[in-house]
Design a protein around this motif. Structure first.
Motif, PDB file in Angstrom:
ATOM      1  N   MET A   1      20.044  21.469  22.388  1.00 61.17           N
ATOM      2  CA  MET A   1      20.400  20.429  23.360  1.00 61.17           C
ATOM      3  C   MET A   1      19.975  19.065  22.826  1.00 61.17           C
ATOM      4  O   MET A   1      18.931  18.923  22.199  1.00 61.17           O
ATOM      5  CB  MET A   1      19.725  20.691  24.710  1.00 61.17           C
ATOM      6  N   ILE A   2      20.795  18.082  23.086  1.00 59.42           N
ATOM      7  CA  ILE A   2      20.494  16.698  22.726  1.00 59.42           C
ATOM      8  C   ILE A   2      19.879  15.998  23.929  1.00 59.42           C
ATOM      9  O   ILE A   2      20.355  16.139  25.059  1.00 59.42           O
ATOM     10  CB  ILE A   2      21.777  15.955  22.305  1.00 59.42           C
ATOM     11  N   GLY A   3      18.824  15.218  23.690  1.00 67.09           N
ATOM     12  CA  GLY A   3      18.221  14.395  24.730  1.00 67.09           C
ATOM     13  C   GLY A   3      18.514  12.927  24.480  1.00 67.09           C
ATOM     14  O   GLY A   3      18.611  12.490  23.324  1.00 67.09           O
ATOM     15  N   TRP A   4      18.670  12.180  25.577  1.00 69.95           N
ATOM     16  CA  TRP A   4      18.992  10.753  25.443  1.00 69.95           C
ATOM     17  C   TRP A   4      18.230   9.955  26.488  1.00 69.95           C
ATOM     18  O   TRP A   4      18.311  10.241  27.678  1.00 69.95           O
ATOM     19  CB  TRP A   4      20.494  10.516  25.624  1.00 69.95           C
ATOM     20  N   ALA A   5      17.525   8.918  26.036  1.00 72.66           N
ATOM     21  CA  ALA A   5      16.796   8.027  26.942  1.00 72.66           C
ATOM     22  C   ALA A   5      17.241   6.594  26.703  1.00 72.66           C
ATOM     23  O   ALA A   5      17.145   6.097  25.580  1.00 72.66           O
ATOM     24  CB  ALA A   5      15.292   8.157  26.727  1.00 72.66           C
ATOM     25  N   GLY A   6      17.752   5.961  27.761  1.00 72.47           N
ATOM     26  CA  GLY A   6      18.233   4.591  27.661  1.00 72.47           C
ATOM     27  C   GLY A   6      19.742   4.538  27.710  1.00 72.47           C
ATOM     28  O   GLY A   6      20.421   4.722  26.695  1.00 72.47           O
ATOM     29  N   ILE A   7      20.292   4.297  28.911  1.00 71.06           N
ATOM     30  CA  ILE A   7      21.740   4.363  29.092  1.00 71.06           C
ATOM     31  C   ILE A   7      22.231   3.004  29.580  1.00 71.06           C
ATOM     32  O   ILE A   7      22.770   2.849  30.678  1.00 71.06           O
ATOM     33  CB  ILE A   7      22.121   5.514  30.061  1.00 71.06           C
ATOM     34  N   GLY A   8      21.990   1.987  28.758  1.00 73.17           N
ATOM     35  CA  GLY A   8      22.466   0.649  29.053  1.00 73.17           C
ATOM     36  C   GLY A   8      23.851   0.421  28.472  1.00 73.17           C
ATOM     37  O   GLY A   8      24.602   1.373  28.221  1.00 73.17           O
ATOM     38  N   SER A   9      24.188  -0.825  28.210  1.00 72.58           N
ATOM     39  CA  SER A   9      25.539  -1.167  27.753  1.00 72.58           C
ATOM     40  C   SER A   9      25.905  -0.469  26.452  1.00 72.58           C
ATOM     41  O   SER A   9      27.016   0.053  26.303  1.00 72.58           O
ATOM     42  CB  SER A   9      25.662  -2.687  27.575  1.00 72.58           C
ATOM     43  N   VAL A  25      24.420  16.888  26.760  1.00 72.90           N
ATOM     44  CA  VAL A  25      23.311  15.942  26.641  1.00 72.90           C
ATOM     45  C   VAL A  25      22.499  15.956  27.933  1.00 72.90           C
ATOM     46  O   VAL A  25      23.062  15.948  29.037  1.00 72.90           O
ATOM     47  CB  VAL A  25      23.822  14.507  26.385  1.00 72.90           C
ATOM     48  N   THR A  26      21.181  15.986  27.779  1.00 75.48           N
ATOM     49  CA  THR A  26      20.273  15.740  28.900  1.00 75.48           C
ATOM     50  C   THR A  26      19.780  14.304  28.775  1.00 75.48           C
ATOM     51  O   THR A  26      19.236  13.920  27.727  1.00 75.48           O
ATOM     52  CB  THR A  26      19.077  16.703  28.874  1.00 75.48           C
ATOM     53  N   GLY A  27      20.001  13.491  29.813  1.00 78.11           N
ATOM     54  CA  GLY A  27      19.707  12.074  29.692  1.00 78.11           C
ATOM     55  C   GLY A  27      18.855  11.532  30.818  1.00 78.11           C
ATOM     56  O   GLY A  27      18.815  12.088  31.922  1.00 78.11           O
ATOM     57  N   TYR A  28      18.196  10.424  30.504  1.00 78.59           N
ATOM     58  CA  TYR A  28      17.345   9.748  31.486  1.00 78.59           C
ATOM     59  C   TYR A  28      17.561   8.242  31.376  1.00 78.59           C
ATOM     60  O   TYR A  28      17.653   7.686  30.280  1.00 78.59           O
ATOM     61  CB  TYR A  28      15.866  10.056  31.224  1.00 78.59           C
TER      62      TYR A  28
END
Length: 288
Positions: A1-9, A25-28
């Protein structure tokens, strides 16, 4: 699984590249309203939740303090890391901050790469960013298949922090291009020439660049919808100036450009595109 932090522009556009290519993706993100609606996207409640579910974890935030909070906060990524996980910081932070993050994660059995990007919103959507990497070569090869969704070229500059150094250097050239373009147009206007014609002359000359073509509409309309904000440019130039001071490297250009962009931000235009620098100099050249 891919993790992602920071979902701005930028982050949301890059994240969608993964989702649209069938990668879960698991995101925050601190702002829940920015979370993408996609069947392969799973929202995490905390940064630690990302780390517990992911082997590759990407960060894409505005600065070093935001990056540090995601990694080391009370519910930070460091609390949930699996042994052997790899954190890939695609934000633009100080090279020293990247080195500190890498050492902290190494103590927890995790790897680290700094891979900031050169390019703005449209290249992010198209997967045409230039990726500037620092860190262990074997770790970079592990991450390469995922990184290639964001851009077709990855330049490995050396050990941890090298990617951040490269990003600050290329942004110095970007800032120089912006300032050269707007001052050239304004000098022409101060001599009674039509600004549109001056822009046309530049773009018909051997000095034309794709970047100048992109910014043409901003200057002709005096409308500065953000591709890369003046605030972030000021931040990056300040980071470069501090890095040069630490290295005792004499270089006046980053300091001078940084002052211009800081004053543009202080005038209330920080969230406009870097080409709003035209207005900063217009006040000085045309309004004598």
């Amino acid at each position: 699984m891919i993790g992602w932090a920071g979902i701005g522009s930028m982050g949301v556009r890059m994240l969608r590249r993964l989702l649209d290519n069938g990668i879960p993706v698991t995101g925050y993100n601190r702002t829940a309203g920015r979370l993408p609606a996609h069947p392969l996207f799973h929202a995490a409640h905390t940064p630690a939740d990302i780390a517990e579910k992911s082997d590759l974890i990407f960060l894409m935030v505005t600065d070093g303090s935001a990056s540090r909070a995601l990694l080391e906060g009370p519910d930070g990524i460091a609390r949930g890391l699996r042994p052997g996980s790899l954190v890939i910081n695609m934000s633009t932070i100080a090279p020293e901050e990247a080195q500190e993050e890498a050492l902290s994660l190494l103590a927890k059995g995790a790897g680290y790469l700094d891979v900031p990007v050169s390019g703005s919103l449209v290249p992010a959507e198209k997967g045409e960013l230039l990726l500037l990497a620092g860190g262990d070569g074997a770790a970079l090869e592990r991450a390469r298949p995922i990184l290639l969704h964001f851009g077709k070229k990855i330049l490995h500059f050396g050990p941890t922090g090298s990617g951040m150094k490269a990003k600050l250097v290329i942004n110095l050239l970007l800032a120089s291009h912006v300032e050269s373009l707007v001052q050239t147009v304004l000098v022409g206007e101060s001599l009674g020439l039509d600004g549109h014609q001056v822009l046309g002359m530049i773009l018909d000359s051997p000095l034309a660049t794709p970047f100048y073509q992109i910014k043409r509409a901003n200057l002709e309309k005096r409308s500065y919808d953000k591709a890369f904000s003046a605030r972030l440019m000021a931040k990056d130039l300040d980071l470069l100036s501090l890095t040069l001071l630490r290295n005792r490297t004499p270089a006046s250009l980053p300091f001078e450009l940084g002052r211009h962009f800081r004053e543009l931000v202080e005038s209330g235009r920080g969230e406009e595109d870097v080409s709003a620098l035209y207005e900063y100099f217009r006040d000085r050249i045309l309004r004598k």
